[in-house]
Design a protein around this motif. Structure first.
Motif: not given
Lengths: 113, 115
Positions: A34, A36, A44, A51, B30-31, B33, B35, B48, B50, B95, B97, B101-106
């Protein structure tokens, strides 16, 4: 242990001067890599997910590429508004299901007009 | 479309006090996190969830830290008692899931300073 190393730590460019940022990684079972962007005082902001080796993605002046050992973020004809810290992260554990992102320390990009 | 929401944005407290950080994930994700970002260690995962269940808390520094997710739209990270070394920026990410795959948005983060 998963590791992500970004270089250079800091980069100063003139507006319009193209360059590349490097992200080297060692990981067990790459799920995804990834990129950011992080502006001062903000969280971020997601740019790209890659992938598999050989994959490329583009967005405006940015293009991300991936090999089995590293990723590059190419910046073409940058503008001052591209100034930010660019973070690379890997999500490993294809076989284990681990989902934490392991981040590099980032590249601080400054684009001068 | 609202992104991840965190509160407070800034927190200044004294050593020994309890601190509670809050997060509202993106609707439908559904997930979730948590940090922490410091100059010395960069961004590191603390814990994290789920589907509201804690999955991996191996990054939680010690027993002074605890996190809960009572429902799909809210999570808290609590530090009790707080110490100066807890000073950092705490980010929540969410994210969706999927098989591919998945993308984590902050979120924007909470800047914590413990005096």
């Amino acid at each position: 242990e998963d590791q992500v190393t970004q270089s250079p730590e800091a980069l100063r460019l003139q507006e319009g001067e193209s360059s590349s940022l490097n992200c080297s990684y060692t990981v067990s079972g790459l799920r995804g890599l990834f990129w950011y962007r992080q502006d001062p005082g903000k969280g971020p902001e997601f740019l790209f997910t890659l992938y598999s080796a050989g994959e490329e993605k583009e967005k405006e002046r940015l293009k991300a590429t991936l090999t089995k050992k590293e990723s590059f973020l190419h910046i073409t004809a940058p503008k001052p508004e591209d100034s930010a810290t660019y973070l690379c992260a890997v999500q490993a554990g294809v076989d284990t299901g681990r989902r934490a992102l392991t981040f590099g320390s980032g590249t601080r990009l400054q684009v001068q007009p | 479309d609202a992104g991840v929401i965190q509160s407070p944005r800034h927190e200044v407290t004294e050593m020994g006090q309890e601190v509670t950080l809050r997060c509202k994930p993106i609707s439908g994700h559904n997930s979730l996190f948590w940090y922490r970002q410091t100059m010395m260690r960069g961004l590191e995962l603390l814990i994290y969830f789920n589907n509201n269940v804690p999955i991996d808390d191996s990054g939680m520094p010690e027993d002074r830290f605890s996190a809960k997710m009572p429902n799909a739209s809210f999570s808290t990270l609590k530090i009790q008692p707080s110490e100066p070394r807890d000073s950092a920026v705490y980010f929540c990410a969410s994210s969706l899931r999927l098989a591919g795959g998945e993308t984590q948005y902050f979120g924007p983060g909470t800047r914590l300073l413990v005096l």
